[in-house]
Design an enzyme around this catalytic site. Structure first.
Site: not given
Length: 284
Positions: A95, A170, A238
């Site tokens: 990701t 995502k 993150k």
């Protein structure tokens, strides 16, 4: 179709094992060789570098932590491009962000290498059980060709659009997952403070309108005091950082997401980033 996997961690290891069972796995690579040893015992080739792996396969799946790691795997010393040939397909299943995905695709095109961004959701449980949701961005014909690969470890496989759209989807998923997890943690804190029976709390939360992926995946672990990661808090921090970067660029207000990011930043600052995202209550 010969498939190679780079990155054999919490997610990549189980995914590679499913590919092996499907007869598709030809090679693996991991920085820490010990994680590759189970595959070596099964007769799978353990590559010396990502470039060495690329020479031996038709499709390379990358499952590492963040965009700089992907960049290193692709273009660093011993990287995939050193062993790539025209027609090789690279699938980034980690990701990061739509910007990085488009950048990777453009650079790989100079070598005649195709690219899909295909992050997954479902956590370690989904990876082990082969029930991941896969969000795929890139050329639709490539998606169709690689469907048997995705089906080896995925249950819900969705083509979402051109390169970058997989990462975009995502990040949407991560916003919802993060806020569901914050809601779960705070709801449990309230339940305990009010002296409620935890078994009955579980019965209500898993059967009513409050149910969510976080409730299903992480509530049982929380009640057992198990804070080990199905997905690491540092990784969610993150991901939410990428979300807010995109939101700020678009002048889009996401106040709840901004709050979730601050909470997960605190986890990382307190040295709790390697715990699961459900361990958020440790900072309260």
């Amino acid at each position: 179709m010969r498939v190679g996997v780079v990155g054999l961690g919490i997610m990549g290891g189980p995914m590679a094992m499913h590919l092996h069972r499907a007869g598709l796995l030809a090679a693996v690579y991991n920085r820490t060789r010990a994680k590759a040893e189970p595959f070596e015992k099964l007769g799978v080739y353990v590559a010396q570098s990502p470039g060495d792996l690329a020479k031996r396969v038709d499709v390379v799946i990358i499952m590492v932590s963040d965009a700089p790691d992907v960049e290193q795997v692709l273009f660093g010393p011993g990287g995939i491009v050193e062993g790539a040939r025209p027609g090789l397909i690279v699938v980034d299943m980690s990701t990061n962000s739509p910007d990085w995905a488009r950048r990777f695709a453009e650079r790989l095109a100079q070598y005649g290498v195709e690219f899909l961004d295909a992050p997954v959701t479902g956590g370690q449980k989904g990876a082990v059980e082969g029930t991941l949701t896969v969000m795929v961005g890139g050329k639709e014909e490539l998606f169709k060709r690689l469907l048997p690969v995705f089906q080896a470890f995925g249950k819900n496989i969705v083509y979402v659009g051109p390169v970058g759209y997989g990462q975009a989807m995502k990040l949407v998923n991560q916003v919802v997952a993060a806020l569901n997890t914050v809601a779960m943690v705070e709801g449990l804190r309230l339940a305990k403070a009010l002296g409620l029976d935890m078994d009955k709390v579980v019965q209500v939360l898993t059967g009513g309108a409050a149910r969510s992926g976080s409730i299903e995946l992480y509530l049982p672990k929380l009640l057992k005091g198990d804070l080990t990661p199905g997905f690491k808090a540092a990784h969610l921090k993150k991901d939410l950082s990428y979300v807010m970067e995109l939101a700020n660029r678009a002048s889009l207000s996401l106040p709840a997401t901004a709050l979730a990011l601050e909470l997960y930043k605190k986890m990382v600052e307190k040295g709790l980033g390697e715990l699961g995202i459900h361990a958020l209550g440790e900072i309260y």
